[in-house]
Design a protein around this motif. Structure first.
Motif: not given
Ligand code: ADP
Length: 620
Positions: A51-52, A54-60, A62, A195
């Motif tokens: 989850a972290a 996913l969140y980090i990669s999508s936030a990064t 963006k 990743d």
């Protein structure tokens, strides 16, 4: 599954039923604590990590895209201000050169497009070779006088690119479009690198989780081991054992509760054991036979007295059917009566086990506070001896009445004869009076003998007969002296043979009475001119006193009953001779009061020997 495991945990006895093999199987089916903790730990950590990530990669992503877009917006705005006012589409050479200068300076691809879609300047390609760009979404948007943004694959540079486009105006009219672009590949590479790092971190964390869960399992297991050890001690009966677990408060409280349980169990067992011992002692010391049976009529408990009465071994009868153990129809009938009655049952039973026996039986149902019957309690009191005594008493009363009735009838008869006129008959009257006197004497003798017997018996029972060291020969001489007149009358010689220094712990008066009675009988049942021999001697630890005559003797069949009250071999003869039938009974009781015995040997026609045997008691 878990409920089942808990149920099994709390029902260990079921597993005991299946033996050690099943226990091993059961143990195999239950995983160790670490294997229960570790996977769940790992799962939670991996899920959190994913989850972290996913969140980090999508936030990064963006963030990078926004950054890129802002950079491109700044570049395009700068370039727009450079080219605008006035923008002359004709200066293609200049525009293209500016694109290249700007592009290389800012690091972005700069493109200038005419509203028709024709490219007139590009920092990376030759505009002449480029196709019409009018269909590009960012261009379309810019043509409507807004900022055009698009991220897509560029067939020109063969890369994923982000484009930002703005219109170039000439006198308020859109005369061209300026566009800045940057490849977004670098962003994706950066993200894929991130990743990879996340995966590596995941593996490291998984290993750490294994270590931590092993540590936690070990740490939880430590007090559990202590508690398990304590529980095993309790189970094997060591209730004095105490558990002191390391670890958390919960384990301490659990151990405390278990210790308390063990204390209570210990106290309860002590109490039950004590009660059982008391009951056992009570039952063992009871004279009455006690048998407890269950509703299937099997013996649950019984005492030694029961075993003795019914002739069975108490140790072997538990759980056996009472019918099998006591084969007696009367007992079985009594048990049935008890089981079928709501009230206690009381009966007299006659059985024939070891000779005829009389029992008083008491039966009560056992209900144990439950309406259903648990069994029955049977109590048997052996009243054979009481019954015998009762019979003896009845017989004795009948005998006494009979013995007294004969002289009384005679006295009454002669008195009546005298009253009806015989008194004036001077010849008969003295004879009648003499008969009356003789019968009165007889009554007196009987009553004296009875009183004497009763006195000796009382003394015998209460142990109040005074014994003292006496010279036996003196006692024998005194008895002979008192019988001397009768001996002289029949001219019978009485000889005495006893050591001068034979001493015994005796009551001199009573012993003299006993020897006197034997001598009296010897004189009574011996012919004239015979000899009666009295002997006293010590043999081992006994003093033997015998009176021997050469009289008529006693037939063998009468010998066993000779010492009973009122027993006579020849009733009429004895009465005629003035005997009461109590003489030998008195002898027996006097001897018993001295803890001794009296025996008789006799041959009909030859004579009898009566022997008193007294234990030697050195003067206390
Ligand atoms: P009794 O007053 O009739 O003599 P005892 O109790 O002294 O009563 O004796 C019981 C019976 O024992 C007598 O009736 C007699 O038949 C028998 N008996 C006692 N002593 C002798 C003896 N020395 N010789 C023969 N018979 C005896």
């Amino acid at each position: 599954m878990f409920a089942e495991a808990v149920r099994r945990e709390f029902e260990p006895h079921k597993y005991q039923l299946f033996g050690e093999h099943s226990r091993k199987y059961m143990l195999l089916q239950h995983r160790k604590l670490i294997w229960q903790i570790y996977p769940s730990y790992l799962l939670i950590i991996m899920a959190a990590l994913a989850a972290a990530a996913l969140y980090i990669s999508s936030a990064t992503e963006k963030f990078y895209l926004r950054e890129t877009q802002q950079r491109l917006e700044a570049h395009v705005k700068l370039f727009q201000s450079m080219l605008q006012e006035p923008f002359s589409p004709e200066q293609q050479e200049r525009v293209n050169a500016l694109c290249q200068t700007f592009g290389s300076t800012l690091g972005s691809r700069m493109t200038v497009i005419l509203p028709s879609g024709q490219v007139i300047g590009d920092s990376m390609e030759d505009p002449a070779k480029m196709d019409n760009h009018g269909d590009r979404p960012e261009i379309q948007a810019a043509l409507t006088d807004t900022i055009g943004i698009s991220t897509r694959y560029s067939y020109t540079v063969k890369r994923q690119m982000m484009y930002v486009a703005l219109p170039l105006k000439n006198n308020g009219q859109i005369a061209g479009i300026v566009r800045a672009a940057l490849p977004v590949l670098t962003i994706q590479r950066a993200l894929s690198l991130l990743d990879e790092k996340i995966v590596v971190a995941g593996v490291v964390i998984a290993m750490l989780a294994a270590l931590v869960s092993f540590g936690i399992a070990y740490w939880i297991n430590l007090p559990l081991q202590d508690i398990r050890k304590g529980a095993e001690q309790f189970a094997s009966g060591h209730l004095q054992y105490r558990i002191y677990p390391a670890g958390s408060q919960e384990f301490m409280l659990l151990a405390e509760a278990m210790n308390q349980m063990a204390t209570q169990l210990h106290d309860r067992i002590e109490q039950i054991t004590q009660q059982r011992n008391e009951l056992e002692t009570m039952l063992a010391s009871m004279v009455e036979a006690v048998i407890v049976v269950d509703q299937e009529e099997r013996i649950v408990r019984c005492n030694q007295a029961a075993g003795k009465l019914f002739g069975f071994d108490v140790a072997t009868v538990k759980n056996r059917s009472i019918q099998e153990v006591i084969r007696n129809i009367e007992i079985q009938r009594f048990l049935k009566a008890t089981l079928n009655s709501q009230k206690p049952v009381e009966e007299s039973i006659e059985i024939d086990f070891d000779g005829e026996q009389y029992l008083r039986a008491y039966g009560t149902l056992l209900k144990n506070g439950d309406p259903r019957i648990q069994g029955a309690l049977l109590v048997f009191h052996d009243i054979t001896r009481l019954k015998q005594l009762e019979n003896m008493r009845r017989e004795f009363v009948a005998n006494v009445s009979h013995e007294l009735k004969t002289p009384i009838t005679s006295i009454k008869g002669f008195i009546e004869t005298l009253q009806t006129g015989a008194i004036s008959d001077l010849k008969a009257a003295p004879r009648f009076l003499e008969i009356i006197a003789r019968n009165a004497n007889r009554l007196e003798t009987i009553i004296n003998d009875l009183l004497s017997l009763s006195k000796i018996e009382q003394g015998e029972d209460s142990g109040q007969i005074a014994l003292a060291q006496n010279n036996i020969i003196d006692v024998l001489r005194a008895a002979i002296t008192s019988c001397a007149p009768k001996a002289a009358e029949k001219e019978i010689a009485i000889t005495l043979d006893a050591p001068e220094t034979l001493y015994g712990n005796v009551n001199a008066d009573l012993l003299e009475q006993a020897v006197g009675n034997l001598l009296d009988n010897a004189l009574q049942y011996s012919g004239p001119h015979s000899t009666v021999h009295v002997e006293g001697k010590r043999q081992d630890d006994q003093i033997l006193i015998s009176v021997k005559d050469t009289g008529c003797g006693v037939p063998a069949e009468h010998l066993p009953r000779l010492f009973e009250r009122f027993y006579r071999v020849d009733k009429a003869r004895s009465r005629n001779l003035g005997g009461t039938g109590l003489g030998l009974a008195i002898v027996k009781h006097i001897v018993q009061a001295h803890q001794g015995t009296v025996t008789v040997e006799s041959t009909v026609g030859k004579g009898s020997v009566f022997t008193i045997s007294l234990p030697v008691i050195e003067n206390a």
